[in-house]
Scaffold this motif. Structure first.
Motif, mmCIF file in Angstrom:
data_model
loop_
_atom_site.group_PDB
_atom_site.id
_atom_site.type_symbol
_atom_site.label_atom_id
_atom_site.label_comp_id
_atom_site.label_asym_id
_atom_site.label_seq_id
_atom_site.Cartn_x
_atom_site.Cartn_y
_atom_site.Cartn_z
ATOM 1 N N ARG A 1 0.842 -1.210 0.000
ATOM 2 C CA ARG A 1 0.000 0.000 0.000
ATOM 3 C C ARG A 1 0.875 1.258 0.000
ATOM 4 N NH1 ARG A 1 -2.888 -3.155 3.903
ATOM 5 N NH2 ARG A 1 -4.845 -3.945 2.998
ATOM 6 N N ARG A 2 1.953 1.228 0.777
ATOM 7 C CA ARG A 2 2.834 2.393 0.826
ATOM 8 C C ARG A 2 3.554 2.603 -0.505
ATOM 9 N NH1 ARG A 2 2.808 0.920 6.294
ATOM 10 N NH2 ARG A 2 4.282 -0.803 6.055
ATOM 11 N N PHE A 3 3.908 1.518 -1.174
ATOM 12 C CA PHE A 3 4.577 1.633 -2.478
ATOM 13 C C PHE A 3 3.601 2.137 -3.538
ATOM 14 C CE2 PHE A 3 6.022 -0.053 -6.573
ATOM 15 C CZ PHE A 3 7.348 0.359 -6.583
ATOM 16 N N ALA A 4 2.338 1.754 -3.433
ATOM 17 C CA ALA A 4 1.271 2.187 -4.339
ATOM 18 C C ALA A 4 1.603 1.890 -5.803
ATOM 19 C CB ALA A 4 0.989 3.681 -4.153
ATOM 20 N N PRO A 5 1.649 0.612 -6.196
ATOM 21 C CA PRO A 5 1.982 0.264 -7.584
ATOM 22 C C PRO A 5 0.957 0.834 -8.568
ATOM 23 C CG PRO A 5 1.971 -1.682 -6.144
ATOM 24 C CD PRO A 5 1.340 -0.572 -5.383
ATOM 25 N N THR A 6 1.441 1.092 -9.776
ATOM 26 C CA THR A 6 0.586 1.563 -10.866
ATOM 27 C C THR A 6 0.922 0.750 -12.115
ATOM 28 O OG1 THR A 6 2.153 3.206 -11.719
ATOM 29 C CG2 THR A 6 0.709 3.893 -9.899
ATOM 30 N N PRO A 7 0.172 0.902 -13.195
ATOM 31 C CA PRO A 7 0.508 0.159 -14.417
ATOM 32 C C PRO A 7 1.915 0.456 -14.929
ATOM 33 C CG PRO A 7 -1.719 1.029 -14.552
ATOM 34 C CD PRO A 7 -1.112 1.619 -13.320
ATOM 35 N N ASP A 8 2.426 1.672 -14.659
ATOM 36 C CA ASP A 8 3.765 2.051 -15.122
ATOM 37 C C ASP A 8 4.821 1.939 -14.024
ATOM 38 O OD1 ASP A 8 2.778 2.741 -17.681
ATOM 39 O OD2 ASP A 8 2.067 4.660 -16.876
ATOM 40 N N ARG A 9 4.395 1.539 -12.849
ATOM 41 C CA ARG A 9 5.317 1.435 -11.709
ATOM 42 C C ARG A 9 4.945 0.163 -10.945
ATOM 43 N NH1 ARG A 9 5.283 3.706 -6.394
ATOM 44 N NH2 ARG A 9 7.384 4.179 -5.621
ATOM 45 N N ARG A 10 5.363 -0.943 -11.511
ATOM 46 C CA ARG A 10 4.911 -2.234 -11.003
ATOM 47 C C ARG A 10 5.828 -2.760 -9.903
ATOM 48 N NH1 ARG A 10 2.482 -5.721 -16.028
ATOM 49 N NH2 ARG A 10 1.258 -4.044 -16.977
ATOM 50 N N LEU A 11 5.303 -3.749 -9.205
ATOM 51 C CA LEU A 11 6.042 -4.325 -8.087
ATOM 52 C C LEU A 11 5.993 -5.842 -8.158
ATOM 53 C CD1 LEU A 11 7.515 -4.001 -5.336
ATOM 54 C CD2 LEU A 11 5.249 -4.000 -4.254
ATOM 55 N N GLY A 12 7.164 -6.469 -8.075
ATOM 56 C CA GLY A 12 7.251 -7.918 -7.977
ATOM 57 C C GLY A 12 7.858 -8.294 -6.630
ATOM 58 N N VAL A 13 7.348 -9.339 -5.993
ATOM 59 C CA VAL A 13 7.828 -9.740 -4.672
ATOM 60 C C VAL A 13 8.168 -11.230 -4.691
ATOM 61 C CG1 VAL A 13 7.367 -9.771 -2.197
ATOM 62 C CG2 VAL A 13 6.269 -8.046 -3.647
ATOM 63 N N LEU A 14 9.363 -11.567 -4.224
ATOM 64 C CA LEU A 14 9.792 -12.967 -4.122
ATOM 65 C C LEU A 14 9.779 -13.368 -2.652
ATOM 66 C CD1 LEU A 14 10.993 -15.439 -5.689
ATOM 67 C CD2 LEU A 14 13.247 -14.567 -5.026
ATOM 68 N N VAL A 15 8.999 -14.394 -2.319
ATOM 69 C CA VAL A 15 8.804 -14.812 -0.928
ATOM 70 C C VAL A 15 9.391 -16.205 -0.705
ATOM 71 C CG1 VAL A 15 7.078 -15.302 0.860
ATOM 72 C CG2 VAL A 15 6.737 -13.404 -0.733
ATOM 73 N N ASP A 16 10.126 -16.347 0.399
ATOM 74 C CA ASP A 16 10.680 -17.652 0.779
ATOM 75 C C ASP A 16 9.593 -18.545 1.371
ATOM 76 O OD1 ASP A 16 13.166 -16.654 0.078
ATOM 77 O OD2 ASP A 16 13.790 -16.232 2.139
ATOM 78 N N HIS A 17 9.754 -19.849 1.205
ATOM 79 C CA HIS A 17 8.915 -20.858 1.861
ATOM 80 C C HIS A 17 7.427 -20.618 1.617
ATOM 81 C CE1 HIS A 17 7.816 -23.419 5.589
ATOM 82 N NE2 HIS A 17 8.187 -24.208 4.594
ATOM 83 N N LEU A 18 7.096 -20.356 0.348
ATOM 84 C CA LEU A 18 5.698 -20.096 0.006
ATOM 85 C C LEU A 18 5.031 -21.407 -0.410
ATOM 86 C CD1 LEU A 18 3.469 -18.052 -0.286
ATOM 87 C CD2 LEU A 18 4.267 -17.545 -2.604
ATOM 88 N N VAL A 19 4.499 -22.105 0.595
ATOM 89 C CA VAL A 19 3.806 -23.370 0.365
ATOM 90 C C VAL A 19 2.470 -23.332 1.104
ATOM 91 C CG1 VAL A 19 5.918 -24.725 0.016
ATOM 92 C CG2 VAL A 19 5.014 -24.449 2.315
ATOM 93 N N PRO A 20 1.482 -24.105 0.645
ATOM 94 C CA PRO A 20 0.152 -24.071 1.267
ATOM 95 C C PRO A 20 0.213 -24.384 2.758
ATOM 96 C CG PRO A 20 0.065 -25.235 -0.833
ATOM 97 C CD PRO A 20 1.518 -24.989 -0.544
ATOM 98 N N GLY A 21 -0.580 -23.646 3.517
ATOM 99 C CA GLY A 21 -0.699 -23.905 4.944
ATOM 100 C C GLY A 21 0.312 -23.202 5.816
ATOM 101 N N THR A 22 1.245 -22.483 5.226
ATOM 102 C CA THR A 22 2.261 -21.794 6.018
ATOM 103 C C THR A 22 1.826 -20.375 6.338
ATOM 104 O OG1 THR A 22 3.400 -21.000 4.036
ATOM 105 C CG2 THR A 22 4.105 -23.120 4.952
#
Length: 287
Positions: free
Chosen positions: A164-185
Motif C-alpha cells: 500500500r505504501r509503495f502504491a503500484p501503478t501500471p507504469d510502476r509495477r512491483l514484484g515480490v519474491l517470498v521464501d517458503h511459500l507453500v500451502p498452509g504456512t
C-alpha cells in the motif's frame, strides 16, 4: 584358412590398465578429482610450488583442504588422469571464451557495450541479503539492461502494508519474491492478504525454507540438502551438518559466500526459483 586358435590374445594394447591409460588434465580450479591412494575427493583450489615440488590442493564437500603431489594417481569421473600445471595459455583461452560468450548467467542474450539503464519506477522485492545477492549474480546483467532495482525487505509480516505504501501503478509495477511459500504456512496466509491490495503487484515464491536450498546440492558435492529439525536455526544447522564453522553470524556469512561462489549460472539453481524470478522480471518490465 580357419584360425583354429582364434585371435592373438597379445595383439593390441594388452598391458593397458582396466580403467584405461591415464590422460593428462590441467588442474584448473573447480575440477573435481579423487586421489587413488587415500580416496580423498575434492575440487581443485590451487596449485603451488612447495618443497621443490608442485602441490595441488583439493577441497572436499565439508570445506576441508588437503594437498597432494601434482601428477599421476588421480581419478576424474572414474578414469585415471595425470594432473598438470594450468598453463597461462589455457587460462587465456578460458577468459577469451568467457568474454565471447553470447549468454548471461541467466541464459539471456548478452547485450555488450550498453550502459545500465536509468532505474525505472518498478521494483522487485526480496526477503533478505542472500536472496538479493543470488538474484544479482544470476540476473544482474538483465536487470541493469531493463533498469529494474532489487530491494530487500525486512521480512514479509506486513507485506500488505508495504505494498500500500509503495502504491503500484501500471507504469510502476512491483514484484515480490517470498521464501517458503507453500500451502498452509504463515507465508501463504500473508501473501493471500497482500495479493488483494493491488493488481499491479505480483507475489511469487519458492518452497524452500531458505534461498540457500534453491542452489542445487550437487554444486556442493551433496545428494540432498541436510534436514534440520524444527526449532533449530536452519542456516546454523545446515552449516553444522556440512561440518563447516557455524557458531556465529560471521560463520553464516562465510558459509553463504562459499555456496554463492558455487553458482555459475541459472543451470545451478532449482527450476522453481528460476520460474518465479523470470516471471517477476517479465511482470515488472512489460511496457
Amino acid at each position: 584358412m580357419n584360425d583354429r586358435y582364434g585371435t592373438d590374445v597379445l595383439s593390441g594394447d594388452w598391458r593397458a590398465p582396466r580403467r584405461g591409460r591415464a590422460q593428462p588434465v590441467e588442474a584448473e580450479p573447480g575440477l573435481v578429482v579423487e586421489d587413488v591412494d587415500t580416496g580423498w575427493c575434492g575440487a581443485v583450489v590451487r596449485v603451488e610450488k612447495a618443497g621443490g615440488m608442485q602441490v595441488v590442493h583439493l577441497e572436499d564437500r565439508r570445506g576441508r583442504t588437503k594437498g597432494f603431489p601434482l601428477g599421476p594417481g588421480f581419478l576424474l569421473d572414474g578414469r585415471p588422469v595425470v594432473l598438470t600445471v594450468p598453463t597461462g595459455e589455457r587460462r587465456a583461452q578460458v577468459e577469451a571464451a568467457r568474454k565471447a560468450a553470447s549468454r548471461t548467467a541467466s541464459g539471456s542474450v548478452a547485450v555488450r557495450g550498453q550502459a545500465a539503464r536509468v532505474a525505472s519506477g518498478s521494483r522487485i522485492w526480496v526477503e533478505g541479503r542472500h536472496d538479493a545477492e543470488l538474484v544479482e549474480k544470476v540476473w544482474g546483467d538483465d536487470l541493469r539492461v531493463e533498469g529494474v532495482v532489487v530491494e530487500m525487505l525486512d521480512g514479509v509480516d506486513d507485506l500488505a502494508g508495504e505494498i500500500r505504501r509503495f502504491a503500484p501503478t501500471p507504469d510502476r509495477r512491483l514484484g515480490v519474491l517470498v521464501d517458503h511459500l507453500v500451502p498452509g504456512t504463515k507465508e501463504s496466509r500473508i501473501v493471500a492478504e497482500a495479493e488483494r491490495v493491488s493488481p499491479h503487484a505480483r507475489i511469487l515464491g519458492h518452497p524452500y525454507v531458505d534461498v540457500w536450498q534453491s542452489v542445487k546440492p550437487a554444486r556442493l558435492g551433496l545428494d540432498v540438502w541436510p534436514v534440520v529439525e524444527r526449532g533449530r536455526s536452519w542456516k546454523h544447522g545446515v552449516l553444522q551438518e556440512l561440518g563447516w564453522p557455524h557458531a556465529s553470524q560471521a560463520d553464516v556469512a562465510r558459509g553463504w559466500k562459499k555456496i554463492l561462489a558455487a553458482v555459475r549460472s541459472y543451470s545451478d539453481l532449482e527450476p522453481t526459483l528460476l520460474a518465479s524470478v523470470e516471471e517477476l522480471i517479465d511482470f515488472v518490465t512489460v511496457p
